[in-house]
Design an enzyme around this catalytic site. Structure first.
Site, PDB file in Angstrom:
ATOM      1  N   SER A 191     -12.576  89.634 -26.704  1.00  0.00           N
ATOM      2  CA  SER A 191     -12.439  90.798 -27.869  1.00  0.00           C
ATOM      3  C   SER A 191     -11.441  90.417 -29.098  1.00  0.00           C
ATOM      4  O   SER A 191     -11.350  90.967 -29.978  1.00  0.00           O
ATOM      5  CB  SER A 191     -11.887  92.068 -27.103  1.00  0.00           C
ATOM      6  OG  SER A 191     -13.157  92.610 -26.552  1.00  0.00           O
ATOM      7  N   ALA A 222      -6.574  97.649 -22.564  1.00  0.00           N
ATOM      8  CA  ALA A 222      -6.787  96.440 -21.347  1.00  0.00           C
ATOM      9  C   ALA A 222      -7.901  95.479 -21.666  1.00  0.00           C
ATOM     10  O   ALA A 222      -8.896  96.143 -22.296  1.00  0.00           O
ATOM     11  CB  ALA A 222      -6.760  97.246 -20.162  1.00  0.00           C
ATOM     12  N   PRO A 223      -7.868  94.324 -21.260  1.00  0.00           N
ATOM     13  CA  PRO A 223      -6.715  93.517 -20.740  1.00  0.00           C
ATOM     14  C   PRO A 223      -5.639  93.350 -21.730  1.00  0.00           C
ATOM     15  O   PRO A 223      -4.749  92.635 -21.471  1.00  0.00           O
ATOM     16  CB  PRO A 223      -7.228  92.557 -19.988  1.00  0.00           C
ATOM     17  CG  PRO A 223      -8.452  92.172 -20.943  1.00  0.00           C
ATOM     18  CD  PRO A 223      -9.167  93.444 -21.338  1.00  0.00           C
ATOM     19  N   GLY A 224      -6.032  93.344 -23.306  1.00  0.00           N
ATOM     20  CA  GLY A 224      -4.916  93.148 -24.165  1.00  0.00           C
ATOM     21  C   GLY A 224      -5.324  92.299 -25.453  1.00  0.00           C
ATOM     22  O   GLY A 224      -4.636  91.749 -25.833  1.00  0.00           O
ATOM     23  N   GLY A 225      -6.781  91.996 -25.687  1.00  0.00           N
ATOM     24  CA  GLY A 225      -6.929  90.963 -26.534  1.00  0.00           C
ATOM     25  C   GLY A 225      -6.304  91.658 -28.146  1.00  0.00           C
ATOM     26  O   GLY A 225      -6.091  90.789 -28.763  1.00  0.00           O
ATOM     27  N   ASP A 241      -4.120 102.575 -21.838  1.00  0.00           N
ATOM     28  CA  ASP A 241      -5.415 102.199 -20.942  1.00  0.00           C
ATOM     29  C   ASP A 241      -5.127 102.592 -19.568  1.00  0.00           C
ATOM     30  O   ASP A 241      -4.091 102.343 -19.091  1.00  0.00           O
ATOM     31  CB  ASP A 241      -5.761 100.697 -21.192  1.00  0.00           C
ATOM     32  CG  ASP A 241      -7.436 100.642 -21.065  1.00  0.00           C
ATOM     33  OD1 ASP A 241      -7.739 100.994 -19.849  1.00  0.00           O
ATOM     34  OD2 ASP A 241      -8.122 100.217 -21.739  1.00  0.00           O
ATOM     35  N   ASP A 261      -4.719 109.185 -20.933  1.00  0.00           N
ATOM     36  CA  ASP A 261      -6.097 109.249 -21.622  1.00  0.00           C
ATOM     37  C   ASP A 261      -5.931 108.784 -23.297  1.00  0.00           C
ATOM     38  O   ASP A 261      -4.944 109.796 -23.874  1.00  0.00           O
ATOM     39  CB  ASP A 261      -6.553 110.673 -21.422  1.00  0.00           C
ATOM     40  CG  ASP A 261      -8.172 110.910 -22.046  1.00  0.00           C
ATOM     41  OD1 ASP A 261      -8.526 109.917 -22.792  1.00  0.00           O
ATOM     42  OD2 ASP A 261      -8.468 111.949 -21.767  1.00  0.00           O
ATOM     43  N   ASP A 277     -10.317 100.279 -29.553  1.00  0.00           N
ATOM     44  CA  ASP A 277     -11.514  99.775 -29.090  1.00  0.00           C
ATOM     45  C   ASP A 277     -12.176 100.124 -28.011  1.00  0.00           C
ATOM     46  O   ASP A 277     -12.773  99.526 -26.845  1.00  0.00           O
ATOM     47  CB  ASP A 277     -11.050  97.982 -28.700  1.00  0.00           C
ATOM     48  CG  ASP A 277     -12.381  97.096 -28.442  1.00  0.00           C
ATOM     49  OD1 ASP A 277     -13.647  97.677 -29.022  1.00  0.00           O
ATOM     50  OD2 ASP A 277     -12.408  96.408 -27.701  1.00  0.00           O
ATOM     51  N   LYS A 306     -19.235 101.831 -31.325  1.00  0.00           N
ATOM     52  CA  LYS A 306     -20.327 101.412 -30.499  1.00  0.00           C
ATOM     53  C   LYS A 306     -21.388 101.886 -30.817  1.00  0.00           C
ATOM     54  O   LYS A 306     -21.512 103.188 -30.538  1.00  0.00           O
ATOM     55  CB  LYS A 306     -20.121 101.354 -29.121  1.00  0.00           C
ATOM     56  CG  LYS A 306     -18.606 101.046 -28.423  1.00  0.00           C
ATOM     57  CD  LYS A 306     -18.082  99.757 -28.447  1.00  0.00           C
ATOM     58  CE  LYS A 306     -16.733  99.391 -28.335  1.00  0.00           C
ATOM     59  NZ  LYS A 306     -16.124  98.241 -28.526  1.00  0.00           N
TER      60      LYS A 306
HETATM   61  C1  SAM Z   1     -13.928  97.007 -24.595  1.00  0.00           C
HETATM   62  S1  SAM Z   1     -12.656  97.323 -23.727  1.00  0.00           S
HETATM   63  C2  SAM Z   1     -11.023  96.998 -24.654  1.00  0.00           C
HETATM   64  C3  SAM Z   1     -10.745  95.364 -24.811  1.00  0.00           C
HETATM   65  C4  SAM Z   1      -9.683  95.262 -25.444  1.00  0.00           C
HETATM   66  N1  SAM Z   1      -9.752  95.791 -26.916  1.00  0.00           N
HETATM   67  C5  SAM Z   1      -9.090  93.657 -25.560  1.00  0.00           C
HETATM   68  O1  SAM Z   1      -9.290  93.089 -26.457  1.00  0.00           O
HETATM   69  O2  SAM Z   1      -8.862  93.327 -24.427  1.00  0.00           O
HETATM   70  C6  SAM Z   1     -12.410  99.227 -23.657  1.00  0.00           C
HETATM   71  C7  SAM Z   1     -11.455  99.716 -22.975  1.00  0.00           C
HETATM   72  O3  SAM Z   1     -11.258 101.134 -23.292  1.00  0.00           O
HETATM   73  C8  SAM Z   1     -10.698 101.852 -22.333  1.00  0.00           C
HETATM   74  N2  SAM Z   1     -11.095 103.179 -22.176  1.00  0.00           N
HETATM   75  C9  SAM Z   1     -12.241 103.729 -22.086  1.00  0.00           C
HETATM   76  N3  SAM Z   1     -12.071 105.135 -22.345  1.00  0.00           N
HETATM   77  C10 SAM Z   1     -10.756 105.390 -22.343  1.00  0.00           C
HETATM   78  C11 SAM Z   1      -9.993 106.494 -22.451  1.00  0.00           C
HETATM   79  N4  SAM Z   1     -10.401 107.865 -22.543  1.00  0.00           N
HETATM   80  N5  SAM Z   1      -8.676 106.402 -22.643  1.00  0.00           N
HETATM   81  C12 SAM Z   1      -7.830 104.996 -22.638  1.00  0.00           C
HETATM   82  N6  SAM Z   1      -8.854 104.037 -22.480  1.00  0.00           N
HETATM   83  C13 SAM Z   1     -10.066 104.002 -22.241  1.00  0.00           C
HETATM   84  C14 SAM Z   1     -11.625 101.062 -20.984  1.00  0.00           C
HETATM   85  O4  SAM Z   1     -10.545 101.117 -19.745  1.00  0.00           O
HETATM   86  C15 SAM Z   1     -11.344  99.593 -21.410  1.00  0.00           C
HETATM   87  O5  SAM Z   1     -10.393  98.843 -20.908  1.00  0.00           O
END
Ligand code: SAM
Length: 355
Positions: A191, A222-225, A241, A261, A277, A306
């Site tokens: 990502s 998470a994971p942090g990209g 996250d 949240d 994201d 999305k």
């Molecule tokens: C597509 S991943 C993110 C990848 C991240 N941008 C990266 O580059 O590694 C989506 C993330 O959104 C988090 N997520 C979804 N709903 C959330 C919420 N209400 N609060 C915090 N995090 C949330 C999920 O736990 C997931 O880790």
């Protein structure tokens, strides 16, 4: 070959998004009082828009902004399709036609659609690049002036091609509209390339709004990209996250991880950047982004929407309207743009800045 003039706009897009790209160009052209028709075959990776009134092409080439088109990866003003190129000498007829487009060109890009079918064609295109470029230089059609139009040859097959031009400040800076980014080995997820492309596309090479020491919040980190891209630029990040963050990234000492949240968290003091994201309904993300900016919690925001399987263009318009309405009501001046970037899949990236 008979001389012909620019007649249509050719828009490259992600295969599968032709319908959205066509609906968007119809709407944007209509805002400039230009009516026309689109040719868009499913999964072809491009759309051709032709104004009913040939004179109206000039309005589009002067006034239509590439940045206002979300689903187009590239925008090229083209001549009618050239077909039946002789295989023993493709160059002579091409040079004849090319000289009708502009006096000189800053670059010549040989391209195809971004489809599996076109992959075989790209072998031919690569081989043809050298001989064609040399002929263009020999014919005095090349210039070092960076703002001169760029020449595009968009091949449908090895004897059929659209010839056209784009303006360097009003088009994608990358051949086929695709940046060739290398996945950084220490980044925790692929990502990361989405945010890298977004920053490059919307802010350019040397952005003033991304400086060491700035503060950012990353929602759904998470994971942090995405956090990795910010840390690389020495920006302090609050990563929100419930999932685990990459250990090495946390060792940087400039990331704070909050397991809360993302829809409830707001920073105690305003930050320079919000990036988001989270995988969630686009309308919820749009509402959240509007609240952040209207409430003065951030100055810049980069976020992903999305899109659903159906009515994707309608959904995007709705999300745009939500953000615009929130900020207009709060009397916050702003700039908002959306792009479906190469590294975006069924999604688009939004960029919002407080002016
Ligand atoms: C597509 S991943 C993110 C990848 C991240 N941008 C990266 O580059 O590694 C989506 C993330 O959104 C988090 N997520 C979804 N709903 C959330 C919420 N209400 N609060 C915090 N995090 C949330 C999920 O736990 C997931 O880790």
């Amino acid at each position: 070959m008979e001389k012909s003039s620019i007649q249509s706009l050719l828009l490259y897009c992600r295969p599968g998004f032709e319908k959205e790209c066509a609906a968007e160009i119809q709407a944007q052209a209509q805002k400039l009082d230009v009516l026309g028709y689109s040719k868009a075959s499913p999964d072809s990776g491009y759309v051709l828009f032709t104004p009913y009134e040939p004179d109206h092409m000039a309005i589009l080439t002067k006034q239509l902004l590439f940045v206002d088109l979300c689903f187009a990866r590239q925008m090229v003003a083209v001549l009618p399709l050239v077909s039946g190129l002789p295989v023993d000498d493709r160059i002579s007829p091409l040079l004849g036609a090319v000289s009708g487009l502009a006096r000189q060109f800053s670059d010549a890009w040989l391209e195809t659609a971004d489809t599996n079918d076109a992959k075989e064609l790209s072998v031919f295109v690569r081989k043809f690049q050298g001989p064609l470029t040399r002929s263009i230089v020999d014919a005095g059609l090349a210039t070092n002036k960076a703002n001169a139009p760029r020449l595009h040859l968009f091949f449908l097959n090895s004897t059929t091609v659209y010839l056209g031009i784009s303006r360097p400040g009003n088009s994608s800076p990358w051949p086929m509209g695709i940046p060739r980014l290398k996945f950084p080995r220490s980044a925790p997820s692929r990502s990361t390339l989405k945010l890298e492309e977004a920053l490059l596309f919307f802010l350019g090479d040397d952005p003033k709004s991304l400086q060491p020491g700035m503060k950012a919040v990353d929602l759904g980190a998470a994971p942090g990209g995405w956090t990795w891209q910010l840390v690389k630029r020495s920006i302090r990040v609050t990563a929100v996250d419930n999932g685990p963050m990459d250990r090495e990234l946390m060792d940087s000492g400039i990331v704070e991880h909050l397991r809360v949240d993302g829809f409830r968290y707001f920073p105690a003091k305003p930050v320079d950047w919000l990036v988001c994201d989270m995988v969630e309904q686009p309308s919820r993300i749009a509402t959240l982004i509007g609240r952040w900016m209207a409430g003065g919690h951030c100055r810049n925001a980069m976020f992903n929407l999305k899109l659903p399987m159906k009515k994707r263009y309608e959904e995007l318009k709705q999300c745009r309207a939500t953000i615009e309405e929130t900020l207009d009501n709060a009397e916050v001046p702003f700039k908002l743009a959306f792009k479906q970037l190469y590294h975006d899949r069924e999604e688009v990236t939004g960029y919002l800045v407080r002016l």
